[in-house]
Scaffold this active site. Structure first.
Site, PDB file in Angstrom:
ATOM      1  N   ALA A 198       3.874   0.373   1.886  1.00 15.32           N
ATOM      2  CA  ALA A 198       4.934  -0.631   1.833  1.00 15.32           C
ATOM      3  C   ALA A 198       6.130  -0.080   1.074  1.00 15.32           C
ATOM      4  CB  ALA A 198       4.410  -1.898   1.178  1.00 15.32           C
ATOM      5  N   SER A 199       7.124  -0.930   0.842  1.00  9.97           N
ATOM      6  CA  SER A 199       8.375  -0.461   0.237  1.00  9.97           C
ATOM      7  C   SER A 199       8.201  -0.029  -1.211  1.00  9.97           C
ATOM      8  CB  SER A 199       9.432  -1.563   0.319  1.00  9.97           C
ATOM      9  OG  SER A 199       8.936  -2.750  -0.245  1.00  9.97           O
ATOM     10  N   GLN A 210       1.809   2.373  -2.038  1.00 10.93           N
ATOM     11  CA  GLN A 210       0.864   2.584  -0.945  1.00 10.93           C
ATOM     12  C   GLN A 210      -0.552   2.641  -1.508  1.00 10.93           C
ATOM     13  OE1 GLN A 210       2.503   6.216   0.774  1.00 10.93           O
ATOM     14  NE2 GLN A 210       0.873   7.470  -0.092  1.00 10.93           N
ATOM     15  N   LYS A 231      -4.027   2.029  -5.762  1.00 11.62           N
ATOM     16  CA  LYS A 231      -2.649   1.670  -5.422  1.00 11.62           C
ATOM     17  C   LYS A 231      -1.707   2.542  -6.239  1.00 11.62           C
ATOM     18  CE  LYS A 231       0.331  -2.310  -4.611  1.00 11.62           C
ATOM     19  NZ  LYS A 231       0.398  -3.789  -4.561  1.00 11.62           N
ATOM     20  N   ASP A 238       2.289 -14.822  -2.744  1.00 10.90           N
ATOM     21  CA  ASP A 238       2.693 -13.898  -1.670  1.00 10.90           C
ATOM     22  C   ASP A 238       1.611 -13.900  -0.586  1.00 10.90           C
ATOM     23  OD1 ASP A 238       4.340 -12.126  -0.389  1.00 10.90           O
ATOM     24  OD2 ASP A 238       3.732 -10.377  -1.547  1.00 10.90           O
TER      25      ASP A 238
END
Length: 526
Positions: free
Chosen positions: A129-130, A133, A156, A291
């Site tokens: 992702a931005s 990862q 992560k 989220d």
């Protein structure tokens, strides 16, 4: 120069996707609008709706702008519906950074070679992702932690060099927000600088992976014995600000409905469980995962945990105070009882509406928002939309909605959307009402009083034996103060009496002297 070049690229991208006419139409008449009109003549024509053009522009500007669009899509109280719907389609599609770079970052953070920590390590990321990862691995046992033997984990890793990129793009967003506020009246209504500031906060929270680990740990503690939700365990000795290691969770994304259906998952139960989990987080714990999109939610297919939810990615969470929870629960109950006056009174009692607001006027505004929903079955009513409409109505009365409630409204919309995808006939109110009533009973009823007494019992146990002494000391101090007070009064009276005596003596002396003077003068005349 770098920021100027980036700004030029942003305007070029907006020109390329035909956004300049939208900017021009929102500018005040003047030189700026005239110059923009000239540029609009050369802009490529597009038949796409404005929402799609904005979405394509953000995707072209890179992952930080994509993430900003995702956050902005939740502000349905500010944005038109067509734009919000398009921005909600934005997805992070970021190529992973190199395997060598991820290994280096992990080894630097953990202070050991990969081979000494993991029996195996998958250098190819399973998600990118931005901001970060994720890689999979299997832990080695250590002398300190023999229980780690062959534990499957997820690692992560924060994207390298992301902070300068974020800081640069955020600075540009602030510049663009200022330009929009200065040049467009409609732009000021959208509060661009407030939205950028909110996004700035979210993004910087996500940059600290230790914060995410702490959020996950707290939610796991709340749902430790739950049969409906699973949260990964954090391996704290292997957690740092840019690398965290957690329990690997096996499951299928909730977005892959065909696979779940083929596995025999009960979608009606899943939808009801999802709503119950969310409302339990909000009203029982006041701490919720904020989220909740399909990429962060999986369903377990393991025999012992079949059909349970698995939550991931805890970078953004919401927290509610007791007054927030009280306000929301009573508002929802009043709404479904069609007690609009109570809804208006709750807005005023919360202190968010100016004290001089007329209850009748606010009640009428709330009725105009809520009444149309009662022409529909309860299962078709969206609590998220109701909350959003209430917030919009509140703005007319100069109410500043709290950020945590805006985050709640966004998450509630996500939860409703997911639940109704799983079960279109879901009666959200039927699922949520028992949780709300239970919470209100616990907080405001006799049960709440008893629970409050129980929670205060340890403190009272220490205070009660000392009460006689404290009361005696208090009475003694009171008597002493009273005696001191009486003495002070006597002193004041004595001083007043002395002053009066001096004045009388002075007057008598003056009078005697005056008379003596007259007599002397009279005798001198004779």
């Amino acid at each position: 120069m770098r920021r100027l070049a980036r700004l030029c690229f942003i305007f070029f991208t907006a020109w390329r996707y035909g956004l300049l006419p939208l900017l021009r139409d929102n500018l005040k008449p003047g030189i700026r609008r005239s110059l923009l009109s000239v540029l609009c003549w050369t802009s490529p024509s597009s038949d796409l709706p404005r929402g799609a053009r904005i979405r394509l522009t953000l995707e072209a500007l890179g992952p930080i702008f994509v993430k900003f669009g995702q956050v902005l899509s939740t502000r349905r109280d500010l944005l038109p519906e067509d734009i919000s719907d398009e921005l909600a389609k934005l997805q992070d599609q970021v190529p992973p950074f190199s395997n060598e770079e991820s290994r280096r970052l992990i080894e630097e953070a953990l202070g050991q070679p990969i081979e000494e920590i993991f029996v195996s390590f998958d250098a190819s990321p399973v998600a990118s992702a931005s901001v970060a990862q994720v890689h999979f691995g299997i832990l080695r046992s250590t002398e300190k932690h023999p229980e780690w033997h062959h534990r499957a984990v997820a690692i992560k890793v924060l994207r390298p060099g992301i902070l300068p990129v974020i800081e640069g793009d955020i600075a540009l967003m602030y510049d663009l927000a200022k330009i929009i506020e200065r040049t467009s009246e409609d732009g000021r209504r959208l509060k661009p600088r407030e939205n950028v500031a909110e996004f700035d906060t979210y993004l910087h929270d996500e940059l600290d992976l230790m914060r995410e680990a702490a959020n996950a740990s707290q939610l796991r503690r709340y749902f430790k014995d739950s049969k409906k939700l699973m949260i990964p365990e954090m391996y704290w000795d292997l957690c740092h600000t840019n690398v965290i290691v957690m329990e690997r969770m096996e499951g299928i994304s909730i977005g892959r409905s065909e696979e779940l259906r083929a596995a025999g998952v009960d979608f009606k139960k899943l939808a009801a469980d999802g709503v119950e989990i969310f409302f339990t987080q909000v009203f029982e714990y006041g701490f919720f995962h904020a989220d909740m999109h399909p990429g962060n939610i999986m369903i377990s297919l393991e025999p012992e945990t079949f059909g349970r939810f698995i939550s991931l990615d805890f970078g953004i969470v919401g927290a509610l105070s007791e007054s927030d929870k009280n306000y929301l629960a009573l508002n929802f109950l009043a709404f479904f009882n069609r007690d609009y006056r109570r809804v208006a009174e709750l807005h005023i009692e919360s202190g968010w509406v100016p004290a001089n607001t007329r209850v009748e006027e606010l009640e009428g505004a709330v009725r105009s928002v809520c009444e149309p929903y009662f022409d529909r079955p309860l299962k078709e009513i969206s609590l998220g939309i109701v909350l959003m409409r209430l917030f919009q109505t509140s703005r007319r009365f100069k109410v500043e909605i709290q950020p945590q409630l805006t985050l709640l409204q966004k998450t509630l919309l996500n939860v409703e959307g997911l639940a109704r995808q799983l079960d279109p006939d879901l009666d959200l109110w039927k699922t949520a009402k028992p949780i709300l009533e239970k919470w209100i009973s616990q907080q405001l009823g006799w049960r709440g009083l008893l629970d409050g007494l129980k929670s205060e019992a340890p403190a009272w146990a220490k205070i009660l034996p000392t009460l006689p002494r404290l009361i005696a000391e208090s009475l003694a101090q009171g008597q002493k103060k009273e005696q001191n007070g009486e003495l002070e009064v006597l002193k004041a009276l004595l001083q007043q009496e002395r002053r009066t005596h001096r004045l009388i003596m002075g007057a008598l002396l003056f009078a005697g002297g005056f008379l003596a003077g007259i007599l002397i003068i009279g005798l001198g005349i004779y």
